[in-house]
Design a protein around this motif. Structure first.
Motif, PDB file in Angstrom:
ATOM      1  N   ALA A 280     -25.572  23.134  31.362  1.00  0.00           N
ATOM      2  CA  ALA A 280     -25.571  23.416  32.804  1.00  0.00           C
ATOM      3  C   ALA A 280     -24.808  24.698  33.108  1.00  0.00           C
ATOM      4  N   LEU A 281     -23.684  24.928  32.414  1.00  0.00           N
ATOM      5  CA  LEU A 281     -22.897  26.146  32.643  1.00  0.00           C
ATOM      6  C   LEU A 281     -23.587  27.374  32.057  1.00  0.00           C
ATOM      7  N   LEU A 282     -24.284  27.197  30.931  1.00  0.00           N
ATOM      8  CA  LEU A 282     -25.078  28.300  30.386  1.00  0.00           C
ATOM      9  C   LEU A 282     -26.157  28.723  31.373  1.00  0.00           C
ATOM     10  N   ALA A 283     -26.771  27.728  32.010  1.00  0.00           N
ATOM     11  CA  ALA A 283     -27.835  28.017  32.979  1.00  0.00           C
ATOM     12  C   ALA A 283     -27.302  28.792  34.177  1.00  0.00           C
ATOM     13  N   GLU A 284     -25.997  28.641  34.466  1.00  0.00           N
ATOM     14  CA  GLU A 284     -25.383  29.391  35.559  1.00  0.00           C
ATOM     15  C   GLU A 284     -25.001  30.810  35.143  1.00  0.00           C
ATOM     16  N   GLY A 285     -25.163  31.131  33.844  1.00  0.00           N
ATOM     17  CA  GLY A 285     -24.906  32.482  33.369  1.00  0.00           C
ATOM     18  C   GLY A 285     -23.503  32.738  32.859  1.00  0.00           C
ATOM     19  N   HIS A 286     -22.726  31.670  32.593  1.00  0.00           N
ATOM     20  CA  HIS A 286     -21.349  31.859  32.140  1.00  0.00           C
ATOM     21  C   HIS A 286     -21.290  32.204  30.655  1.00  0.00           C
ATOM     22  N   GLN A 287     -20.292  33.004  30.281  1.00  0.00           N
ATOM     23  CA  GLN A 287     -20.068  33.355  28.883  1.00  0.00           C
ATOM     24  C   GLN A 287     -19.334  32.217  28.164  1.00  0.00           C
ATOM     25  N   ASP A 288     -19.354  32.285  26.818  1.00  0.00           N
ATOM     26  CA  ASP A 288     -18.787  31.210  25.998  1.00  0.00           C
ATOM     27  C   ASP A 288     -17.322  30.944  26.342  1.00  0.00           C
ATOM     28  N   ALA A 289     -16.530  31.995  26.505  1.00  0.00           N
ATOM     29  CA  ALA A 289     -15.092  31.819  26.758  1.00  0.00           C
ATOM     30  C   ALA A 289     -14.844  31.119  28.088  1.00  0.00           C
ATOM     31  N   VAL A 290     -15.641  31.446  29.098  1.00  0.00           N
ATOM     32  CA  VAL A 290     -15.493  30.813  30.413  1.00  0.00           C
ATOM     33  C   VAL A 290     -15.871  29.337  30.334  1.00  0.00           C
ATOM     34  N   ILE A 291     -16.969  29.051  29.643  1.00  0.00           N
ATOM     35  CA  ILE A 291     -17.410  27.664  29.491  1.00  0.00           C
ATOM     36  C   ILE A 291     -16.340  26.847  28.770  1.00  0.00           C
ATOM     37  N   ALA A 292     -15.798  27.413  27.697  1.00  0.00           N
ATOM     38  CA  ALA A 292     -14.775  26.704  26.922  1.00  0.00           C
ATOM     39  C   ALA A 292     -13.561  26.395  27.779  1.00  0.00           C
ATOM     40  N   GLU A 293     -13.107  27.367  28.566  1.00  0.00           N
ATOM     41  CA  GLU A 293     -11.932  27.152  29.410  1.00  0.00           C
ATOM     42  C   GLU A 293     -12.196  26.079  30.459  1.00  0.00           C
ATOM     43  N   ARG A 294     -13.354  26.111  31.082  1.00  0.00           N
ATOM     44  CA  ARG A 294     -13.657  25.150  32.144  1.00  0.00           C
ATOM     45  C   ARG A 294     -13.784  23.723  31.616  1.00  0.00           C
ATOM     46  N   LEU A 295     -14.268  23.580  30.381  1.00  0.00           N
ATOM     47  CA  LEU A 295     -14.448  22.241  29.815  1.00  0.00           C
ATOM     48  C   LEU A 295     -13.271  21.784  28.970  1.00  0.00           C
ATOM     49  N   GLY A 296     -12.277  22.659  28.778  1.00  0.00           N
ATOM     50  CA  GLY A 296     -11.088  22.267  28.026  1.00  0.00           C
ATOM     51  C   GLY A 296     -11.295  22.193  26.533  1.00  0.00           C
ATOM     52  N   ILE A 297     -12.187  23.032  26.004  1.00  0.00           N
ATOM     53  CA  ILE A 297     -12.426  23.056  24.556  1.00  0.00           C
ATOM     54  C   ILE A 297     -12.205  24.473  24.051  1.00  0.00           C
ATOM     55  N   SER A 298     -12.159  24.639  22.724  1.00  0.00           N
ATOM     56  CA  SER A 298     -11.985  25.965  22.150  1.00  0.00           C
ATOM     57  C   SER A 298     -13.312  26.719  22.181  1.00  0.00           C
ATOM     58  N   VAL A 299     -13.230  28.052  22.103  1.00  0.00           N
ATOM     59  CA  VAL A 299     -14.449  28.864  22.074  1.00  0.00           C
ATOM     60  C   VAL A 299     -15.266  28.531  20.828  1.00  0.00           C
ATOM     61  N   ARG A 300     -14.574  28.294  19.734  1.00  0.00           N
ATOM     62  CA  ARG A 300     -15.278  27.955  18.488  1.00  0.00           C
ATOM     63  C   ARG A 300     -16.070  26.660  18.638  1.00  0.00           C
ATOM     64  N   THR A 301     -15.442  25.657  19.229  1.00  0.00           N
ATOM     65  CA  THR A 301     -16.146  24.381  19.452  1.00  0.00           C
ATOM     66  C   THR A 301     -17.313  24.566  20.402  1.00  0.00           C
ATOM     67  N   CYS A 302     -17.098  25.373  21.435  1.00  0.00           N
ATOM     68  CA  CYS A 302     -18.163  25.639  22.403  1.00  0.00           C
ATOM     69  C   CYS A 302     -19.375  26.263  21.717  1.00  0.00           C
TER      70      CYS A 302
END
Length: 350
Positions: A280-302
Motif C-alpha cells: 500500500a505504501l509502495l503504491a503511494e510512491g514512498h521510498q524504501d527508507a520511508v516505508i521502513a521508518e513508518r512501519l518500524g522495520i529496518s530498510v534491509r527487512t523492508c
C-alpha cells in the motif's frame, strides 16, 4: 468515550431519520437484519425506513422489483472503514502541522517564559533530565487514565525499563493505561513481559503505523517530541490542543487490533499482512527508507519483503510491481479490526 464515526450524509433525509449510517434507527435495524437473514424483503417493508435505500443498505432485486436485497455487511463495513481511514489520515496530517507550528513558535523565544507558572499551556522541556522530571510529576498527579502512542518497531529493553517505575506507580493507584504500538512490536519479548507484569491494568493494540510518540495523562496534559532525537519535548496543557490529541488517539485506537488477537489474513496466498502494508505504501510512491521508518522495520527487512512481493506477484521491475499491486487490490487500506453492525455478529472486514 470514543468519538463517533459515519459516512457523509448529503441528501439522506436527515429530517426523518437523523442518525449516522453506523448506527441505524430501531426500525431500520429490524428491516435490514431481516433482509440479511432471509436474503430479501418486500419493498413495502422498507417504505417506513427510507434511510435503508438512501444509505444503500438495501437495493432492488433485479429479478423482481417488488423485493429488496441487502448489501453484504462486509461491503457496508468496507465503505465505513474507508471513510474512517481517510479521517485518521487527515488527523495525522493536521497533528504534524500543529506540532511543526508549535516548534517554530517555540523557537522564537526562550524555553521558559519569565514568570510563567506550572499552569503554562505549552512548555518546552530541554534535556532528558527535565523531560523525565516533568513526566514523573505528571505521573504523581495522575489519578484516572494514561494514553500512549509508541512508534517504531520492537521496543528495546532499556526503554521499557526506563518507564517501568512510573507504570508500577500508576498501577498501584488503579490508573488504567492504553498503549498503541506498530504491528512489529508484537515480536518483542520485552513488551510481552511488560504487559504480563502489568496484568489487566494495561491494554495494548497495534496498527501498521502510528503517529509520533504521544503520552496523555488524565486528558489534561500531553507530552510530544519536539525534535528528531527526542532531547526536546513539549508539555501541553492547553485544553483544546489536548482534546484534539485525545481525539486522534481514540480514532487510532478504534482502528487498532488488540495485541492478543491475530493479525487478519490478507486473503491473497503467499502475501503476509506486513507485505500488504508495504504494498500500500509502495503504491503511494514512498521510498524504501520511508516505508521502513513508518512501519518500524529496518530498510534491509523492508527490501526483503519487497523482493518477496515481486516474486509472488510475478513482477520483473519496480514499475511492474506497482501495476501488479493495483491489479490485485493491494493499493488500498489494510484490513482493520472487526466492527459490529446492528443485529449482526462481529466480523473482520478484508
Amino acid at each position: 468515550m470514543e468519538p463517533g464515526v459515519g459516512w457523509a450524509m448529503a441528501g439522506l433525509g436527515a429530517d426523518d431519520h437523523p442518525h449516522g449510517a453506523d448506527r441505524l434507527c430501531e426500525a431500520g435495524d429490524r428491516v435490514y437484519s431481516r433482509a440479511v437473514r432471509r436474503g430479501r424483503v418486500p419493498r413495502a417493508d422498507a417504505e417506513p425506513v427510507p434511510c435503508l435505500l438512501e444509505l444503500a443498505l438495501l437495493h432492488p432485486d433485479p429479478d423482481d422489483m417488488d423485493w429488496l436485497v441487502p448489501t453484504a455487511p462486509q461491503e457496508v463495513m468496507t465503505r465505513l472503514l474507508r471513510g474512517v481511514h481517510d479521517e485518521v489520515s487527515e488527523s495525522q496530517r493536521r497533528v504534524g502541522a500543529a506540532v511543526a507550528a508549535v516548534e517554530r513558535y517555540a523557537g522564537l523565544g526562550p524555553s521558559v517564559v519569565p514568570g510563567a507558572g506550572e499552569g503554562t499551556a505549552i512548555r518546552v522541556l530541554d534535556g532528558l533530565s527535565r523531560i523525565q522530571a516533568a513526566m514523573d510529576e505528571a505521573t504523581e498527579a495522575c489519578t484516572t487514565e494514561v494514553l500512549t502512542v509508541q512508534p517504531g518497531g520492537i521496543r528495546p529493553e532499556h526503554e521499557l525499563t526506563e518507564g517501568l517505575h512510573r507504570a508500577l506507580a500508576l498501577r498501584g493507584r488503579g490508573v488504567r493505561m492504553r498503549d498503541l504500538y506498530t504491528h512489529v512490536a508484537r515480536h518483542g519479548q520485552g513488551l510481552l513481559n511488560y504487559l504480563e507484569l502489568m496484568g489487566g491494568t494495561v491494554q495494548a493494540r497495534t496498527l501498521d503505523e502510528v503517529i509520533d510518540r504521544l503520552i496523555l495523562f488524565d486528558r489534561t496534559v500531553a507530552f510530544i517530541p519536539a525534535n528528531a532525537d527526542r532531547t526536546l519535548a513539549l508539555e501541553l496543557r492547553h485544553p483544546a490542543l489536548v482534546e484534539y490529541l485525545v481525539t486522534v488517539f481514540e480514532r487510532l485506537w478504534r482502528l487498532a487490533i488488540p495485541l492478543t488477537a491475530p493479525l487478519p489474513d490478507t486473503g491473497i496466498e503467499g502475501i503476509s499482512h506486513r507485505e500488504q502494508s508495504i504494498a500500500a505504501l509502495l503504491a503511494e510512491g514512498h521510498q524504501d527508507a520511508v516505508i521502513a521508518e513508518r512501519l518500524g522495520i529496518s530498510v534491509r527487512t523492508c527490501r526483503a519483503h519487497i523482493a518477496r512481493l515481486s516474486e509472488t506477484l510475478g513482477a520483473a521491475s519496480r514499475t511492474q510491481l506497482g501495476v501488479r499491486i493495483a491489479q490485485v487490490g493491494l493499493d488500498g487500506p489494510t484490513a482493520v479490526p472487526s466492527i459490529t453492525l446492528p443485529g449482526q455478529e462481529s466480523r473482520t472486514v478484508r
